[in-house]
Design an enzyme around this catalytic site. Structure first.
Site, PDB file in Angstrom:
ATOM      1  N   ILE A 199      44.380  34.133  38.628  1.00 52.57           N
ATOM      2  CA  ILE A 199      44.246  33.038  39.591  1.00 52.57           C
ATOM      3  C   ILE A 199      45.649  32.536  39.910  1.00 52.57           C
ATOM      4  O   ILE A 199      46.436  32.254  39.002  1.00 52.57           O
ATOM      5  CB  ILE A 199      43.356  31.909  39.028  1.00 52.57           C
ATOM      6  CG1 ILE A 199      41.965  32.463  38.683  1.00 52.57           C
ATOM      7  CG2 ILE A 199      43.260  30.760  40.030  1.00 52.57           C
ATOM      8  CD1 ILE A 199      41.059  31.487  37.980  1.00 52.57           C
ATOM      9  N   GLU A 228      39.980  42.054  35.452  1.00 50.00           N
ATOM     10  CA  GLU A 228      40.913  41.006  35.033  1.00 50.00           C
ATOM     11  C   GLU A 228      41.408  40.243  36.251  1.00 50.00           C
ATOM     12  O   GLU A 228      42.042  40.813  37.141  1.00 50.00           O
ATOM     13  CB  GLU A 228      42.079  41.639  34.285  1.00 50.00           C
ATOM     14  CG  GLU A 228      41.628  42.409  33.053  1.00 50.00           C
ATOM     15  CD  GLU A 228      42.758  43.189  32.414  1.00 50.00           C
ATOM     16  OE1 GLU A 228      43.566  42.559  31.717  1.00 50.00           O
ATOM     17  OE2 GLU A 228      42.820  44.401  32.639  1.00 50.00           O
ATOM     18  N   HIS A 264      47.488  30.024  40.384  1.00 55.44           N
ATOM     19  CA  HIS A 264      47.517  28.587  40.123  1.00 55.44           C
ATOM     20  C   HIS A 264      47.950  28.415  38.663  1.00 55.44           C
ATOM     21  O   HIS A 264      47.637  29.270  37.837  1.00 55.44           O
ATOM     22  CB  HIS A 264      46.123  27.982  40.329  1.00 55.44           C
ATOM     23  CG  HIS A 264      46.025  26.535  39.978  1.00 55.44           C
ATOM     24  ND1 HIS A 264      46.506  25.544  40.798  1.00 55.44           N
ATOM     25  CD2 HIS A 264      45.513  25.914  38.885  1.00 55.44           C
ATOM     26  CE1 HIS A 264      46.282  24.370  40.225  1.00 55.44           C
ATOM     27  NE2 HIS A 264      45.681  24.565  39.062  1.00 55.44           N
TER      28      HIS A 264
END
Length: 155
Positions: free
Chosen positions: A82, A79, A84
């Site tokens: 990210i 998993e 962002h």
């Protein structure tokens, strides 16, 4: 872990539906075939590196590889969070990941709060380590420049 940095890409699939909902930390999940093909010396645990979606920008990331002891998973998962903010989900898109370093082993937690706190600590530590020159250079690796149509593990 001689296999680091490790590069892989694959289609984002639906996971357990916990990352965003329970943890407030959205994750992108790889299909089982990607997880099953990880090198033997990439043990379970929390790693950091770089990731992009499709041909998009490359961002810092943390990735959990393993059984998620807190949730008692029956299947090993990979998993990726990210670091962002994305406007929308990207199920079905190709996720490109370069794992460059290891943070810590998997462990169980006595509460959801302590799990969330550990993940947030992992994110902060990953941000710092990815600013080191030896890791920063991998953000521009050719892996992120190639045709994104292939699904592959390794290089």
């Amino acid at each position: 872990m001689r296999s680091l940095p490790y590069f892989c890409r694959g289609q984002v699939v639906r996971g357990f539906g916990r990352g965003s909902k329970q943890l407030g930390i959205p994750t992108a999940n790889f299909p089982e075939q990607i997880v099953d093909n990880l090198p033997a010396d990439v043990s379970t645990g929390i790693y950091y590196g770089w990731a992009s979606v499709g041909s998009g920008d490359v961002h810092k990331m943390v990735v959990s590889i393993g059984w998620n002891p807190y949730y008692k998973n029956m299947k090993k998962s990979m998993e990726t969070h990210i670091i962002h903010t994305f406007e929308e989900d990207f199920y079905g898109e190709i996720l490109n990941v370069a794992i460059v370093g290891y943070l810590r082993p998997e462990k169980n937690f006595d509460s959801l709060e302590s799990l969330i706190s550990a993940i947030q600590g992992d994110i902060e530590e990953a941000k710092k380590r990815l600013d080191l020159p030896e890791h920063l250079k991998l953000k521009d690796d050719n892996f992120f420049q190639v045709s994104k149509s292939k699904i592959m593990n390794g290089h």
